[in-house]
Design an enzyme around this catalytic site. Sequence first.
Site, PDB file in Angstrom:
ATOM      1  N   SER A  23       0.850  -1.190   0.000  1.00 55.19           N
ATOM      2  CA  SER A  23       0.000   0.000   0.000  1.00 55.19           C
ATOM      3  C   SER A  23       0.883   1.236   0.000  1.00 55.19           C
ATOM      4  CB  SER A  23      -0.895   0.016   1.241  1.00 55.19           C
ATOM      5  OG  SER A  23      -1.558   1.257   1.373  1.00 55.19           O
ATOM      6  N   TYR A  61      -2.895  -0.727   9.890  1.00 51.57           N
ATOM      7  CA  TYR A  61      -2.835  -1.119   8.473  1.00 51.57           C
ATOM      8  C   TYR A  61      -1.522  -0.648   7.848  1.00 51.57           C
ATOM      9  CZ  TYR A  61      -4.304  -1.506   3.567  1.00 51.57           C
ATOM     10  OH  TYR A  61      -4.387  -1.837   2.239  1.00 51.57           O
TER      11      TYR A  61
END
Length: 262
Positions: free
Chosen positions: A139, A152
């Site tokens: 990400s 995350y």
Amino acid sequence: MDLELTRRRVIVTGAGTGIGRVTAEAFAAEGGHVAALDIDETALGELSTGTGSIVPVTADLSTEDGCREAAAAAIDDLGGVDVLVNNVGAGAVRTFDELTDADWQRTMDLNFMSYVRMSRSCLPQLRRSEGTSIINNASDLGRQPEAVPMDYSASKAAVLAVTKGLARAEGPKIRVNAVAPGPIWTPFWTKPGGFADTMAEFHNMPPEQAVEHEMSLRQLPMGRLGTPEEVAKVIVFLASPAAGFVTGSVWGVDGGSVRGLL
């Protein structure tokens, strides 16, 4: 352009929806034989096979046993493995103070340890084949963390570290790369309780307005969310001989969200 992926044996985790689903279908469209792993058996049954084939494997990849058993089943169905795409993941928008130890553990088990466990299970077979590769879905938040979601971001930064380390450990036999998507409009965002809903709570706005507000804060040069197809195309390229001299790299598919040089 022929990417020379016909009959290549591919494992894709988190293949029921979103980026994983489109990636599995993209490999099958190139003539690959794909094992699609997901906890959602119904979603796996809806995959399109293209000119290749897709074998569904229902699995809970948040546990060590789940990863080991799923990898063994996939390798048995395919007769080996040439490409592993670690893609499965989940996330929610929570502040640091809201995150419990259990939240951190759940995030790391699925978003990071599944990558470690699946790679460990597949490496013996990958080492026996030629032109093999691992592609990890990370990400932009792994390279440029925001205040939320911190768990995350941390899990994705760990994915990038393992990508770099494995590329050095397994070269030149196996190439290991990562994609680092920015905001991509998938069920990860749109499902009940997904990023859009939790972002709505965080910003105290309706979900669609909250997403638009978040994108304005991030100042994306492309001015929009990406699509799963745009990420899948990069993953398929990285698995192909066309990327034969590419390893240890992180490919941003982020609309320009990452502003740093590295």
